[in-house]
Design a protein around this motif. Structure first.
Motif, PDB file in Angstrom:
ATOM      1  N   PRO A   1       0.804  -1.230   0.000  1.00 56.50           N
ATOM      2  CA  PRO A   1       0.000   0.000   0.000  1.00 56.50           C
ATOM      3  C   PRO A   1       0.832   1.272   0.000  1.00 56.50           C
ATOM      4  CG  PRO A   1      -0.915  -1.578   1.548  1.00 56.50           C
ATOM      5  CD  PRO A   1       0.388  -2.160   1.077  1.00 56.50           C
ATOM      6  N   ALA A   2       1.902   1.317   0.785  1.00 51.57           N
ATOM      7  CA  ALA A   2       2.705   2.531   0.852  1.00 51.57           C
ATOM      8  C   ALA A   2       3.244   2.919  -0.516  1.00 51.57           C
ATOM      9  CB  ALA A   2       3.849   2.340   1.846  1.00 51.57           C
ATOM     10  N   GLN A   3       3.690   1.929  -1.269  1.00 50.55           N
ATOM     11  CA  GLN A   3       4.216   2.207  -2.605  1.00 50.55           C
ATOM     12  C   GLN A   3       3.098   2.549  -3.583  1.00 50.55           C
ATOM     13  OE1 GLN A   3       4.173  -0.655  -5.351  1.00 50.55           O
ATOM     14  NE2 GLN A   3       4.293   1.181  -6.642  1.00 50.55           N
ATOM     15  N   MET A   4       2.020   1.772  -3.552  1.00 49.71           N
ATOM     16  CA  MET A   4       0.936   1.952  -4.522  1.00 49.71           C
ATOM     17  C   MET A   4       0.279   3.317  -4.388  1.00 49.71           C
ATOM     18  SD  MET A   4       0.191  -0.592  -6.676  1.00 49.71           S
ATOM     19  CE  MET A   4      -1.584  -0.613  -6.905  1.00 49.71           C
ATOM     20  N   PHE A   5       0.086   3.780  -3.163  1.00 49.99           N
ATOM     21  CA  PHE A   5      -0.669   5.024  -2.969  1.00 49.99           C
ATOM     22  C   PHE A   5       0.209   6.269  -2.973  1.00 49.99           C
ATOM     23  CE2 PHE A   5      -3.663   1.879  -1.213  1.00 49.99           C
ATOM     24  CZ  PHE A   5      -4.788   2.222  -1.942  1.00 49.99           C
ATOM     25  N   SER A   6       1.508   6.106  -2.758  1.00 49.84           N
ATOM     26  CA  SER A   6       2.370   7.288  -2.758  1.00 49.84           C
ATOM     27  C   SER A   6       3.178   7.420  -4.041  1.00 49.84           C
ATOM     28  CB  SER A   6       3.315   7.254  -1.557  1.00 49.84           C
ATOM     29  OG  SER A   6       4.165   6.110  -1.608  1.00 49.84           O
ATOM     30  N   GLN A   7       3.624   6.283  -4.603  1.00 48.09           N
ATOM     31  CA  GLN A   7       4.447   6.333  -5.812  1.00 48.09           C
ATOM     32  C   GLN A   7       4.084   5.204  -6.768  1.00 48.09           C
ATOM     33  OE1 GLN A   7       8.410   6.273  -3.969  1.00 48.09           O
ATOM     34  NE2 GLN A   7       8.670   8.413  -4.575  1.00 48.09           N
ATOM     35  N   PRO A   8       2.875   5.208  -7.306  1.00 47.95           N
ATOM     36  CA  PRO A   8       2.517   4.151  -8.258  1.00 47.95           C
ATOM     37  C   PRO A   8       3.414   4.215  -9.482  1.00 47.95           C
ATOM     38  CG  PRO A   8       0.889   5.921  -8.291  1.00 47.95           C
ATOM     39  CD  PRO A   8       1.791   6.198  -7.132  1.00 47.95           C
TER      40      PRO A   8
END
Length: 282
Positions: A258-265
């Motif tokens: 989630p951290a990657q998907m929502f901040s730096q997709p």
């Protein structure tokens, strides 16, 4: 356990997958809904499926417990069953004996899938003419053949757990939408599944009732239930999921924590979708 703690868990059982799906394809007439979807879920994980309407999310979910029969692909649950949908399709296309054997095998495999999983639907799907208790014990007594007294005891424990002990003898029309959906969750839990499947469980609720359902789901996640969740509640996916899959056009465009998907997709299509949902007035 806080949502942040969940993402750092090191106590997950083993490294083997509970669920593995490879190359899942499904068409309805000329509409090619799924175009080769891969999915892997570890025991105790929460996987969130997000994406625009019509992207194939619900069809994926329904394929995992046999409500839909894909045209191709393989689905495997640890300990069985292993379902080769391409082989099923080939059997149906063969001669009479092959078709008959294929239909028989497909029924057995669908039953095995449903024995390992339980679905929480968007619109509750409670029997309106039965009490809350009777709705909850229907599956355990009729499908699992659990003695009625045992099923009732388990149902009462679960209803108390979600704050509905006093609604045991109520009928669905006497409950709020949020209460009905909590009964739907209890009904799924009463089956003792290895895998919980949620199909947009809050999308039919009034906004003020969404929180009570998401709260129950967060508690289940923190307790280690394995869950695949189709949702438009992106904050829930951000806080609770271990992995997020973004689907569009019947394919997995992007997957990640989630951290990657929502901040730096990584994908432009993912960025556009998230911007439109998270910043609708920009």
């Amino acid at each position: 356990m806080s949502p942040t703690d969940r993402h750092d868990r090191t106590d997950r059982p083993g490294s083997g997958s509970l669920l593995t799906a490879r190359g899942i394809q499904k068409s309805f007439g000329t509409n090619h809904v799924l175009r080769g979807v891969d999915l892997e879920v570890q025991p105790g994980e929460v996987v969130a499926l997000i994406g625009p309407s019509g992207s194939g999310k619900t069809t994926v979910l329904r394929s995992l417990n046999g409500l839909e029969t894909p045209d191709a692909g393989v689905l495997e649950l640890d300990g069985g069953p292993v379902v080769d949908f391409g082989a099923q399709a080939a059997a149906r296309a063969g001669g009479w004996a092959h078709r008959r054997a294929g239909v028989r095998r497909a029924k057995v495999e669908r039953a095995a899938l449903r024995d390992r999983s339980a679905m929480v639907f968007q619109h509750h799907n409670l029997f309106p003419h039965r009490t809350v208790l009777d709705n909850v014990i229907e599956g355990p007594t009729q499908v699992k053949r659990i003695p009625r007294a045992t099923a009732i005891g388990r149902a009462e424990e679960l209803l108390a757990r979600v704050g509905l002990a006093d609604k045991r003898d109520a009928y669905p029309h006497e409950l709020s939408g949020g209460q009905q959906q909590r009964v739907g969750i209890v009904r799924a839990l009463a089956l003792g599944p290895d895998l919980l499947l949620f199909d947009e469980p809050t999308s039919a609720l009034d906004p003020e009732l969404v929180g009570e359902v998401l709260s129950v789901m967060k508690e289940l996640a923190d307790e280690g239930w394995t869950m695949v969740v189709v949702t438009h509640e992106l904050q829930f996916a951000r806080q609770v999921a271990d992995e997020v899959l973004f689907l569009d056009g019947g394919v997995v465009v992007e997957r990640g924590a989630p951290a990657q998907m929502f901040s730096q997709p990584a994908e432009e299509r993912t960025r556009r979708f998230l911007d439109r949902i998270l910043h609708p007035l920009d």
